[in-house]
Design an enzyme around this catalytic site. Structure first.
Site, short mmCIF file in Angstrom:
data_model
loop_
_atom_site.label_atom_id
_atom_site.label_comp_id
_atom_site.label_asym_id
_atom_site.label_seq_id
_atom_site.Cartn_x
_atom_site.Cartn_y
_atom_site.Cartn_z
N ASP A 103 0.87 -1.17 0.00
CA ASP A 103 0.00 0.00 0.00
C ASP A 103 0.91 1.23 0.00
O ASP A 103 1.72 1.38 0.90
CB ASP A 103 -0.86 -0.03 1.28
CG ASP A 103 -2.20 0.62 1.09
OD1 ASP A 103 -2.23 1.72 0.52
OD2 ASP A 103 -3.21 0.04 1.54
N ASP A 205 -2.98 4.74 -2.40
CA ASP A 205 -4.03 5.28 -1.54
C ASP A 205 -4.54 6.63 -2.09
O ASP A 205 -3.74 7.46 -2.52
CB ASP A 205 -3.41 5.48 -0.15
CG ASP A 205 -4.43 5.79 0.93
OD1 ASP A 205 -5.33 4.96 1.16
OD2 ASP A 205 -4.32 6.87 1.56
N GLU A 268 -6.70 3.63 -5.69
CA GLU A 268 -7.95 3.75 -4.92
C GLU A 268 -8.65 5.02 -5.38
O GLU A 268 -8.12 6.11 -5.24
CB GLU A 268 -7.66 3.85 -3.42
CG GLU A 268 -8.95 3.87 -2.61
CD GLU A 268 -8.84 4.53 -1.25
OE1 GLU A 268 -9.71 4.28 -0.41
OE2 GLU A 268 -7.91 5.32 -1.02
N HIS A 330 -11.41 -2.48 3.77
CA HIS A 330 -11.28 -2.09 5.19
C HIS A 330 -11.98 -0.78 5.52
O HIS A 330 -11.91 -0.33 6.65
CB HIS A 330 -9.80 -2.01 5.55
CG HIS A 330 -9.09 -0.92 4.78
ND1 HIS A 330 -8.93 -0.97 3.40
CD2 HIS A 330 -8.56 0.25 5.16
CE1 HIS A 330 -8.32 0.12 3.00
NE2 HIS A 330 -8.08 0.88 4.04
N ASP A 331 -12.59 -0.14 4.53
CA ASP A 331 -13.25 1.14 4.77
C ASP A 331 -14.77 1.07 4.68
O ASP A 331 -15.44 2.06 4.95
CB ASP A 331 -12.78 2.17 3.72
CG ASP A 331 -11.33 2.56 3.89
OD1 ASP A 331 -10.86 2.60 5.04
OD2 ASP A 331 -10.66 2.81 2.86
C1 GLC Z 1 -7.80 5.54 2.23
C2 GLC Z 1 -7.69 4.36 3.13
C3 GLC Z 1 -8.32 4.68 4.44
C4 GLC Z 1 -7.56 5.85 5.04
C5 GLC Z 1 -7.54 7.03 4.08
C6 GLC Z 1 -6.56 8.06 4.51
O1 GLC Z 1 -9.11 5.84 1.90
O2 GLC Z 1 -8.27 3.24 2.51
O3 GLC Z 1 -8.33 3.60 5.32
O4 GLC Z 1 -8.17 6.23 6.24
O5 GLC Z 1 -7.15 6.63 2.80
O6 GLC Z 1 -5.25 7.62 4.28
#
Ligand code: GLC
Length: 541
Positions: A103, A205, A268, A330-331
């Site tokens: 990541d 990310d 993402e 995970h979100d």
């Molecule tokens: C992304 C991650 C999330 C995190 C955010 C800030 O959306 O998936 O878990 O809190 O970025 O880094």
């Protein structure tokens, strides 16, 4: 929607498995998962039948956002282990034939990153312009109306230097200034550091956040905002993210990845479809290989809705853009929580039979749903900052359940988040032994998919969509596979099948039976929440 003839690239054929390292396997009895834990579970990952795993961040971090606040991009957080542990994991993964994706969190660092410590030191510091500093508005308030994704202003005042810095997430996650070439070059070297070690790629990310409006104009209000929604929804993120200049930056990042052979870049991206697919870049050559497709994460669990979004997605893909599908992460609430336990099997079938690279989320294979988190055990910084928001991300981040032993075999001590109430039955050891279990379905499906080029490469065509049934086919040359999914809690007879499936037989069923009778496809009735795959075409049986 045709199947493109193309050079083989591993990530088009393979299946990705997301691991949230805090919750996979704890080896040093501190209640938090670690790299030696993942190493110990590699045989399970390989046996499950996935090909590649992506680790949520494992880098040095104060863990304000559980690793998405990186204090040093080139070291492993002691909570997870050492660099030697990482090297051992990478080697062992490759020996198991598994790929490892990291990541990469480029939008922001931790406020304890050395770069930020320097940057906030003085207005003239050489690293000042590595982050986003602005003078207060004339009234002394924040420079503009941008809201943090976790609620509150996205600007934090720094007393010492009398300016605000921008943070799209927590105040302890200052955003890097990606317009600064020095930042680009330092961060590209971070990528090279891991690529040199041999990692197989990155999930990047919040990639659509990296570039902000050059003039930092106010965001317009969102006319559809309703109280109870997260505060970030109050404004439309017109100027704070997804700026036109992002695509040049993504192309540069892709160039770095392409300095190495066979590496994967996933982005993402939470954006409406037509803006999301732009991240493929020109002809799929200059953008990310896979802009994560989160549509199944966010849609209602109804055949018509799902069929509609598959159609739109297929139509929106640019030439050369390879599709991908995600059911949980995970979100977001897990699939078994959103669709219900009885639908978890067809959800797996959908994920693994639609056209494109599937990403599975650890724990979905044992049907983890939404775990209750008592208020005094809430960990998610977003849920703490916005307790009224509808979802607490902890619910989807709970420990993997391995066995009926103490703490589900996850840890020798109380885990950092609670287990699901039914952990004594819902665990890998139990489900592995149980004919018809979801875990066994996942394993059978992953194995089936590996042997069916039509499922990986075949064109997608919708065949039937009703209130309860969704049917589509995957076609490659003379191979035809028809997927039939029953979304209802009642038995449903198969719809009339196209000629090409007359006399075809069921080659896969969500229900596991010892010696499946040769079923004539035309006479199938699907049990509640069941799915089957029928082989048609010239190779019918
Ligand atoms: C992304 C991650 C999330 C995190 C955010 C800030 O959306 O998936 O878990 O809190 O970025 O880094």
């Amino acid at each position: 929607m045709g199947s493109l003839r193309r050079e083989p690239v591993w990530w088009r054929d393979e299946t990705i498995y997301q691991i949230y390292p805090r919750s996979y396997q704890d080896c040093d009895a501190d209640g938090v998962g670690d790299l030696p834990g993942i190493l110990a579970r590699l045989p399970y990952i390989a046996e499950l039948g996935v090909d590649c795993f992506w680790l949520s961040p494992i880098f040095a971090s104060p863990m304000d956002d559980f690793g998405y606040d990186v204090a040093d991009y080139r070291s492993i957080d002691p909570l997870f282990g050492t660099m030697d542990d990482f090297d051992a994991l990478l080697n062992a993964a490759h020996s198991h034939g598994l790929k490892l994706v990291l990541d990469f969190v480029p939008n922001h660092t931790s406020d304890r990153h050395e770069w930020f410590r320097e940057s906030r030191g003085s207005r003239t510091n050489a690293k000042r312009n590595w982050y986003i500093w602005k003078d207060p508005a004339p009234d002394g308030g924040p420079p503009n109306n941008w809201i943090s994704n976790f609620g509150g202003s996205a600007w934090e005042f720094d007393e010492r230097t009398g300016q605000y810095y921008y943070h799209a997430f927590l105040a302890s996650q200052p955003d890097l200034n990606w317009r600064n070439p020095e930042v680009r070059s330092a961060m590209f070297d971070v990528l090279r550091f891991w690529l040199d070690k041999g990692v197989d790629g990155f999930r990047v990310d919040v990639i659509w956040h990296l570039i902000k409006d050059a003039e930092f104009r106010d965001n317009p209000p969102n006319p559809e905002y309703r109280p109870g929604q997260p505060e970030i929804e109050k404004n439309l993120q017109v100027h704070s993210a997804d700026q036109p200049e992002i695509h040049d930056l993504v192309a540069q990042m892709r160039d770095v990845i392409e300095e190495y052979d066979n590496r994967l870049m996933i982005g993402e991206i939470y954006l409406p479809l037509e803006r999301m697919v732009r991240y493929y870049g020109e002809s799929g050559e200059s953008g990310v290989h896979l802009p994560f497709n989160f549509q199944l994460l966010q849609c209602q669990w109804e055949p018509k809705k799902i069929a509609g979004l598959v159609k739109e997605y297929e139509a929106a893909l640019p030439e050369g853009g390879w599709p991908n599908w995600v059911l949980s992460n995970h979100d977001q609430p897990r699939i078994a929580a959103r669709a219900g336990a009885r639908q978890a099997g067809i959800a797996a079938m959908l994920l693994l039979t639609l056209r494109g690279t599937p990403t599975l989320y650890y724990g979905d294979e044992i049907g983890l749903a939404e775990v209750d988190i008592p208020p005094d055990r809430i960990q998610d910084p977003w849920a703490r900052q916005e307790p009224d928001a509808s979802f607490n991300r902890d619910k989807a981040r709970t420990p993997m359940q391995w066995s009926s032993k103490e703490n589900a075999g996850f840890s020798g001590t109380q885990p950092w988040l609670p287990l699901s109430q039914d952990w004594r039955e819902r665990n890998v050891a139990q489900l592995d032994e149980q004919p018809g279990s979801l875990l066994r379905l996942y394993k059978r499906l992953l194995a089936f998919r590996k042997n069916e080029p039509a499922l990986r490469d075949g064109a997608y065509r919708e065949i039937h969509v009703g209130e309860t049934m969704f049917a589509y086919e995957r076609v490659l040359d003379k191979e035809r596979l028809l997927v039939l999914l029953n979304f209802s809690d009642d038995p449903v007879a198969a719809p009339p099948l196209p000629d090409s499936y007359r006399g075809g037989t069921v080659v896969f069923s969500s229900e596991e039976v010892d010696n499946p009778p040769e079923q004539d496809a035309a006479a199938i009735t699907l049990r509640p929440g069941a799915g089957v795959i029928v082989r048609g075409g010239e190779n019918r049986s």
